[in-house]
Design an enzyme around this catalytic site. Sequence first.
Site, mmCIF file in Angstrom:
data_model
loop_
_atom_site.group_PDB
_atom_site.id
_atom_site.type_symbol
_atom_site.label_atom_id
_atom_site.label_comp_id
_atom_site.label_asym_id
_atom_site.label_seq_id
_atom_site.Cartn_x
_atom_site.Cartn_y
_atom_site.Cartn_z
ATOM 1 N N LYS A 24 43.477 -15.465 -13.033
ATOM 2 C CA LYS A 24 43.869 -14.965 -14.105
ATOM 3 C C LYS A 24 45.281 -14.071 -14.355
ATOM 4 O O LYS A 24 45.918 -14.268 -15.218
ATOM 5 C CB LYS A 24 42.649 -13.972 -14.719
ATOM 6 C CG LYS A 24 43.035 -13.264 -15.826
ATOM 7 C CD LYS A 24 41.693 -12.044 -16.427
ATOM 8 C CE LYS A 24 42.232 -10.750 -15.690
ATOM 9 N NZ LYS A 24 42.904 -9.929 -16.393
ATOM 10 N N ASN A 25 45.316 -13.455 -13.203
ATOM 11 C CA ASN A 25 46.448 -12.525 -13.247
ATOM 12 C C ASN A 25 47.791 -13.057 -13.007
ATOM 13 O O ASN A 25 48.802 -12.444 -12.891
ATOM 14 C CB ASN A 25 46.160 -11.282 -12.219
ATOM 15 C CG ASN A 25 45.296 -10.303 -12.884
ATOM 16 O OD1 ASN A 25 44.752 -10.447 -13.924
ATOM 17 N ND2 ASN A 25 44.727 -9.521 -11.981
ATOM 18 N N CYS A 117 41.921 1.805 -22.983
ATOM 19 C CA CYS A 117 40.954 0.786 -22.560
ATOM 20 C C CYS A 117 39.941 1.141 -21.668
ATOM 21 O O CYS A 117 39.962 1.954 -21.469
ATOM 22 C CB CYS A 117 41.791 -0.590 -22.172
ATOM 23 S SG CYS A 117 42.158 -0.178 -20.313
ATOM 24 N N ARG A 122 46.111 3.343 -20.892
ATOM 25 C CA ARG A 122 47.038 2.398 -19.961
ATOM 26 C C ARG A 122 48.373 2.398 -20.528
ATOM 27 O O ARG A 122 48.690 1.671 -21.460
ATOM 28 C CB ARG A 122 46.407 0.634 -20.393
ATOM 29 C CG ARG A 122 46.474 0.007 -18.932
ATOM 30 C CD ARG A 122 45.510 -1.166 -19.122
ATOM 31 N NE ARG A 122 45.885 -1.830 -17.861
ATOM 32 C CZ ARG A 122 44.893 -2.662 -17.554
ATOM 33 N NH1 ARG A 122 43.751 -3.015 -18.216
ATOM 34 N NH2 ARG A 122 45.158 -3.469 -16.471
ATOM 35 N N ASP A 306 40.772 -3.931 -8.513
ATOM 36 C CA ASP A 306 39.996 -4.812 -9.309
ATOM 37 C C ASP A 306 38.803 -5.428 -8.137
ATOM 38 O O ASP A 306 37.787 -5.960 -8.791
ATOM 39 C CB ASP A 306 40.708 -6.380 -9.167
ATOM 40 C CG ASP A 306 41.785 -6.315 -10.681
ATOM 41 O OD1 ASP A 306 41.451 -4.992 -11.097
ATOM 42 O OD2 ASP A 306 42.696 -6.857 -10.879
ATOM 43 N N ARG A 398 36.429 -12.835 -20.112
ATOM 44 C CA ARG A 398 37.946 -12.591 -20.072
ATOM 45 C C ARG A 398 38.485 -13.095 -18.797
ATOM 46 O O ARG A 398 39.930 -13.182 -18.692
ATOM 47 C CB ARG A 398 38.120 -11.094 -20.145
ATOM 48 C CG ARG A 398 37.988 -10.505 -21.452
ATOM 49 C CD ARG A 398 38.571 -9.153 -21.709
ATOM 50 N NE ARG A 398 39.597 -9.022 -20.842
ATOM 51 C CZ ARG A 398 40.156 -8.144 -19.864
ATOM 52 N NH1 ARG A 398 39.142 -7.225 -19.723
ATOM 53 N NH2 ARG A 398 41.072 -8.037 -19.089
HETATM 54 C C1 UD1 Z 1 47.559 -5.641 -13.096
HETATM 55 C C2 UD1 Z 1 46.354 -6.549 -13.236
HETATM 56 C C3 UD1 Z 1 44.823 -5.761 -13.289
HETATM 57 C C4 UD1 Z 1 44.984 -4.690 -12.080
HETATM 58 C C5 UD1 Z 1 46.148 -3.889 -11.961
HETATM 59 C C6 UD1 Z 1 46.373 -3.176 -10.773
HETATM 60 C C7 UD1 Z 1 47.090 -8.436 -14.665
HETATM 61 C C8 UD1 Z 1 47.135 -9.253 -15.925
HETATM 62 N N1 UD1 Z 1 46.286 -7.191 -14.450
HETATM 63 O O1 UD1 Z 1 47.176 -4.787 -14.355
HETATM 64 O O2 UD1 Z 1 43.889 -6.706 -13.273
HETATM 65 O O3 UD1 Z 1 43.942 -3.968 -12.088
HETATM 66 O O4 UD1 Z 1 47.470 -4.735 -12.070
HETATM 67 O O5 UD1 Z 1 46.360 -4.107 -9.660
HETATM 68 O O6 UD1 Z 1 47.938 -8.378 -13.676
HETATM 69 N N2 UD1 Z 1 50.792 2.632 -15.468
HETATM 70 C C9 UD1 Z 1 51.651 3.875 -15.945
HETATM 71 N N3 UD1 Z 1 52.630 3.377 -16.773
HETATM 72 C C10 UD1 Z 1 53.072 2.055 -17.028
HETATM 73 C C11 UD1 Z 1 52.262 0.930 -16.136
HETATM 74 C C12 UD1 Z 1 51.185 1.481 -15.560
HETATM 75 O O7 UD1 Z 1 51.067 4.894 -15.880
HETATM 76 O O8 UD1 Z 1 53.908 1.846 -17.814
HETATM 77 C C13 UD1 Z 1 49.590 3.132 -14.612
HETATM 78 C C14 UD1 Z 1 48.359 2.697 -15.096
HETATM 79 O O9 UD1 Z 1 47.764 3.378 -16.141
HETATM 80 C C15 UD1 Z 1 47.727 2.395 -13.761
HETATM 81 C C16 UD1 Z 1 48.413 2.129 -12.948
HETATM 82 O O10 UD1 Z 1 49.858 2.448 -13.124
HETATM 83 O O11 UD1 Z 1 46.911 3.640 -13.662
HETATM 84 C C17 UD1 Z 1 48.333 0.646 -12.330
HETATM 85 O O12 UD1 Z 1 48.750 -0.040 -13.192
HETATM 86 P P1 UD1 Z 1 49.640 -1.632 -13.122
HETATM 87 O O13 UD1 Z 1 49.804 -1.842 -11.920
HETATM 88 O O14 UD1 Z 1 50.650 -1.560 -14.414
HETATM 89 O O15 UD1 Z 1 48.528 -2.549 -13.867
HETATM 90 P P2 UD1 Z 1 48.517 -3.778 -14.902
HETATM 91 O O16 UD1 Z 1 49.693 -4.664 -14.697
HETATM 92 O O17 UD1 Z 1 48.239 -3.229 -16.504
#
Ligand code: UD1
Length: 424
Positions: A24-25, A117, A122, A306, A398
């Site tokens: 998925k990711n 979420c 997020r 995850d 999902r």
């Molecule tokens: C992706 C994965 C998700 C996984 C996560 C962490 C996909 C579609 N989803 O989510 O399954 O759980 O990586 O391995 O690939 N953060 C901020 N500001 C930002 C962006 C992130 O503070 O602009 C924080 C988030 O709130 C969270 C942490 O950083 O606490 C990790 O987020 P991130 O690595 O960005 O996860 P996703 O890309 O959303």
Amino acid sequence: MAEEILRITGGRKLRGEITVQGAKNSALPLMAASMLCDGETVLGNVPQLTDVYAASRILNRLGFRCKISGNTAKIVSGEGETEIPDEDMRAMRSSVMFLGPMLGKRKRCVITMPGGCELGPRPIDLHLDAMRQMGVQIREQQGKIVCQAEHLHGARIPLPFPSVGATENVIMAAALAEGETVLTNAAREPEIADLAGFLNRCGAKIAGAGEGTVIISGVKKLSGTAYSVMPDRIAAFTWLCACAAAGGTVCIRGTEPKDMESCLSVLSAAGCRLGICKDRIYLDCSHPLRNVRYIRTMPHPGFPTDAQALIAAVLCTASGTSVIEETVFESRFKHVGELLRMGADIRVSGRTAVITGVSGLHGAEVEAMDLRGGAALAAAAAGAEGETVLRGLRHIDRGYDHFADAFNSLGGNAVRRVISSAVR
Ligand code: UD1
């Protein structure tokens, strides 16, 4: 109102084999990245998931033509809208990944906040800050975030945290930007290397993806290609955990074991016997399992957030006490309350869960509160005595392609039923 549930009869060992679904990711960012390409992109091994259909809807609304048949997604370039409607932003939390490619291709993108979420807030500040550094002007207007770039250019971007999504957005925006982008403290998840592998095949110049520093030299044009989505390491771990919880022997085919080292070492520390043969993982497990003293979720190559709920389900019946610390997301223990209903002994304090092993779990009526938490409940149900009724299947849909079929082909007993909610 009607609702779908999964009835899982547990307490018997799993035995069987399965080829794991596409990730998925990886599928989601690859679909977003196909926006950068002229002509036709054909993605294979795309899992059949509601998030994939949501991504397809977004592509079509933006003027691309995306058609999914079975495990193939065909995306044809097109012209059109630059605004992603709020309902689409909400339908799929990771819709922010369309930002980078939209800016790369059309120099404009209007989004709304993906919002809070099930894993806690997020934020997207890291995405927006990185885009600003590439020359994007960002303003808020009536609750919308309007991003526009007269001149999208390369930049030196140090990420304060190795965010997976922000890393992907920078790579996608930079692929067609002018000049070189050097991204440091980039996320190293294998899905990022898959994204760069795809884009390079389309004509991009990306080096270092999957490592801490990624260098992207912008090119003028990318052309669509055929590409196969990498295997889903979290789905593979899900099936291994279901077997660890229930006992038995399973074989997961089509995996990339080197991407799963932190996960596999925890299973082995808990007393499961693992065999790895190229793209296959064998797991043989007889109870009781041992506790794992301390697990801390971390960005790759650390133990994945995850996988946290899944391993918790396994450790519920391991002898002794296990401690899990969640460092990536703020609120990721919603499955714990449901595991307690099944007889687990878990205490959560802040970002730490302390699991005291019990001799067995029993079936109960439980609800998936998020995707991996829901899968963890199914894994726990595989090992629990009696019947579990699992609600909240929309979360599982999902991320898992035909969850019940896959579970049953490993010897599980899950039946999907439509019930009237009044009967609950
Ligand atoms: C992706 C994965 C998700 C996984 C996560 C962490 C996909 C579609 N989803 O989510 O399954 O759980 O990586 O391995 O690939 N953060 C901020 N500001 C930002 C962006 C992130 O503070 O602009 C924080 C988030 O709130 C969270 C942490 O950083 O606490 C990790 O987020 P991130 O690595 O960005 O996860 P996703 O890309 O959303």
